[in-house]
Design a protein around this motif. Structure first.
Motif, PDB file in Angstrom:
ATOM      1  N   TRP A   1       0.840  -1.209   0.000  1.00  0.00           N
ATOM      2  CA  TRP A   1       0.000   0.000   0.000  1.00  0.00           C
ATOM      3  C   TRP A   1       0.868   1.250   0.000  1.00  0.00           C
ATOM      4  CZ3 TRP A   1      -0.063   3.644   4.006  1.00  0.00           C
ATOM      5  CH2 TRP A   1      -1.009   4.657   3.865  1.00  0.00           C
ATOM      6  N   ARG A   2       1.961   1.250   0.770  1.00  0.00           N
ATOM      7  CA  ARG A   2       2.838   2.415   0.837  1.00  0.00           C
ATOM      8  C   ARG A   2       3.532   2.657  -0.499  1.00  0.00           C
ATOM      9  NH1 ARG A   2       7.463   2.381   5.317  1.00  0.00           N
ATOM     10  NH2 ARG A   2       8.189   0.717   3.926  1.00  0.00           N
ATOM     11  N   ARG A   3       3.950   1.570  -1.176  1.00  0.00           N
ATOM     12  CA  ARG A   3       4.575   1.737  -2.487  1.00  0.00           C
ATOM     13  C   ARG A   3       3.587   2.286  -3.503  1.00  0.00           C
ATOM     14  NH1 ARG A   3       7.207  -3.326  -1.313  1.00  0.00           N
ATOM     15  NH2 ARG A   3       5.657  -4.420  -2.553  1.00  0.00           N
ATOM     16  N   ASN A   4       2.336   1.822  -3.430  1.00  0.00           N
ATOM     17  CA  ASN A   4       1.324   2.332  -4.353  1.00  0.00           C
ATOM     18  C   ASN A   4       1.067   3.819  -4.131  1.00  0.00           C
ATOM     19  OD1 ASN A   4       1.008  -0.157  -5.542  1.00  0.00           O
ATOM     20  ND2 ASN A   4      -0.770  -0.726  -4.309  1.00  0.00           N
ATOM     21  N   VAL A   5       1.036   4.225  -2.873  1.00  0.00           N
ATOM     22  CA  VAL A   5       0.836   5.641  -2.569  1.00  0.00           C
ATOM     23  C   VAL A   5       1.998   6.467  -3.104  1.00  0.00           C
ATOM     24  CG1 VAL A   5       0.723   7.320  -0.691  1.00  0.00           C
ATOM     25  CG2 VAL A   5      -0.612   5.210  -0.555  1.00  0.00           C
ATOM     26  N   ARG A   6       3.216   5.971  -2.924  1.00  0.00           N
ATOM     27  CA  ARG A   6       4.379   6.699  -3.434  1.00  0.00           C
ATOM     28  C   ARG A   6       4.372   6.769  -4.954  1.00  0.00           C
ATOM     29  NH1 ARG A   6       9.245   4.168   0.353  1.00  0.00           N
ATOM     30  NH2 ARG A   6       8.707   5.291   2.279  1.00  0.00           N
TER      31      ARG A   6
ATOM     32  N   ASP B   1       1.735   6.744  -6.930  1.00  0.00           N
ATOM     33  CA  ASP B   1       0.711   7.710  -7.332  1.00  0.00           C
ATOM     34  C   ASP B   1       1.204   9.137  -7.132  1.00  0.00           C
ATOM     35  OD1 ASP B   1      -1.086   5.775  -8.092  1.00  0.00           O
ATOM     36  OD2 ASP B   1      -2.102   5.699  -6.154  1.00  0.00           O
ATOM     37  N   ARG B   2       1.858   9.389  -5.987  1.00  0.00           N
ATOM     38  CA  ARG B   2       2.338  10.732  -5.699  1.00  0.00           C
ATOM     39  C   ARG B   2       3.433  11.140  -6.691  1.00  0.00           C
ATOM     40  NH1 ARG B   2       4.451  10.035  -0.837  1.00  0.00           N
ATOM     41  NH2 ARG B   2       2.424  10.275   0.184  1.00  0.00           N
TER      42      ARG B   2
ATOM     43  N   ARG C   1       3.837  -0.165 -10.184  1.00  0.00           N
ATOM     44  CA  ARG C   1       2.698  -0.662  -9.408  1.00  0.00           C
ATOM     45  C   ARG C   1       2.122  -1.864 -10.132  1.00  0.00           C
ATOM     46  NH1 ARG C   1      -1.878   3.467  -7.914  1.00  0.00           N
ATOM     47  NH2 ARG C   1      -2.158   3.462 -10.175  1.00  0.00           N
TER      48      ARG C   1
END
Length: 421
Positions: free
Chosen positions: A336-341, A343-344, A390
């Protein structure tokens, strides 16, 4: 709080050994069954029976059985065979059978297996006798994702030993249901500690059919795994719920929920969905009454064993299960943290007008679990020119941001042991 923790530990210690044994048996089935068995001869009334026989021991909850069932239809199986598989498979499995026997006794566990098989065959034959309404099958997910057939780096033991394949499959099974098992354990402990027994005695006063109907209303929209729902049902029985009503909860809960019904409707159409729901509703209520009539509660063990001490093997299994669940949770958090990064990073690059914000999407085959997705993502991030990546396990795709060419990305995925059609 102390009582809740003690109850939670009691449930966990009783469930953990059998859950691990069930995962081992499921891994053995996975290795020993011929790879193409699930795709052969699944048509006609006999095919529906074969699909049920194949599906009953498989430890797939509704989250995994939907892509498997739709995958059966996509590969040539009849609607009746696919429906028999969809109805029977999530209700039981080798892990669920062992856990049910531990909490509620072998007569109850075997009766539940028979109920799952009969309802699956009945629903499959009903659909087999209908004219296909021609509903299109949406591309939900490859059949391989549900454990129908091995893919990627685990095929046939040619790239890894059979023992490694078994370990991988057992871990994937537990990872696919760990959240629901954890919820089931906590809910079971909460029921014992927080809910007054009189509430369940009042429900029991409705009689077998009335209590079963109430359990049906609760369980139809609710997602519960066949294994995770057993300790909940055991706690309800211990607090006065009729065993027939618990059987309804254990049949309708795993077989139906809002997401499952929607997927069946999209994949098979309105008529088949109506048969699906009718079979589960009528079958669960009918078998609840039949169980109370033929067996009743005399031969059934209900509730948890509140012993003063926990055997060392049970405590060891419980600790191992806690460590595994912690590992699964940590993996999901990192993903989840990698996906957020990702996207950002993509948003910032696109806003700045940088060419590195360009996204390249490639198809990936052979992914069967979160570990597979992690392996693909790690391989892509190591490729030159890749800034972020991702992986979508359900969709079978990988999205990569950066300056790397698509051919280089496909090569990285293939080097990791997966396919890029």
């Amino acid at each position: 709080m102390t009582s809740f923790l003690q109850s939670t530990w009691s449930v966990l210690a009783e469930l953990a050994p059998w859950l691990l044994v069930g995962a081992l048996l499921a891994a053995l089935l996975h290795v020993l069954l011929p790879r193409n068995l699930i795709r052969r001869q699944l048509s006609g009334y006999g095919g529906a029976v074969k699909a049920v026989v194949l599906g009953v021991p498989l430890p797939l909850c509704s989250c995994g059985v939907i892509p498997a069932g739709i995958g059966l239809k996509r590969t040539g199986a009849s609607n009746g065979s696919a429906m028999g598989f969809l109805i029977s498979t999530p209700q039981t499995g080798v892990d669920s059978i062992l856990v049910s026997a531990t909490f509620l006794g072998w007569p109850f566990a075997l009766f539940k297996v028979a109920a799952a098989a009969v309802t699956g065959i009945a629903g499959g034959w009903w659909v087999e006798g209908m004219k296909d309404d021609g509903a299109p099958v949406e591309d939900e997910a490859p059949a391989e994702e549900a454990g129908v057939e091995s893919g990627g780096h685990r095929i046939g033991g040619t790239l890894l030993p059979k023992i490694s394949e078994m370990v991988d499959h057992g871990g994937e099974l537990l990872q696919s249901i760990w959240r629901w098992v954890a919820v089931g354990i906590l809910v079971s402990a909460a029921i014992e500690v927080l809910l007054p027994q009189q509430a369940w005695l009042d429900l029991a006063a409705l009689g077998t059919f009335g209590a079963a109907a109430a359990a049906l209303v609760i369980s139809l929209p609710l997602y519960v795994c066949a294994t995770a729902s057993v300790p909940i049902a055991a706690a309800l029985v211990a607090n006065g719920l009729p065993l027939g009503a618990a059987l309804v909860f254990l049949m309708a809960g795993p077989a139906t929920n809002v997401a499952t019904v929607g997927a069946v409707y999209r994949g098979f159409g309105r008529k088949v969905t109506a048969v699906y729901l009718a079979t589960v509703i009528v079958g669960s209520l009918g078998f609840a009454v039949l169980f109370e009539t033929l067996i009743g509660g005399a031969a059934v063990r209900a509730g948890h064993a509140h012993e003063h001490g926990v055997p060392w093997w049970a405590a060891t299994s419980a600790i191992l299960l806690i460590l595994m669940f912690g590992s699964f949770g940590l993996q999901e958090f990192r993903r989840w943290r990698r996906n957020v990064r990702a996207d950002r990073w993509s948003t910032e690059q696109v806003a700045a007008g940088e060419p590195g914000g360009r996204a390249v999407e490639i198809a990936v085959t052979g992914m069967t679990c979160g570990n597979c997705a992690d392996a693909v993502e790690t391989a892509l991030l190591a490729a030159p020119g890749v800034q972020a990546a991702r992986v979508d396990l359900t969709g079978g795709t990988a999205t990569v941001w950066g300056a790397a060419a698509a051919s280089a990305l496909r090569e990285a995925v293939q080097d990791a042991g997966f396919g890029t059609p």
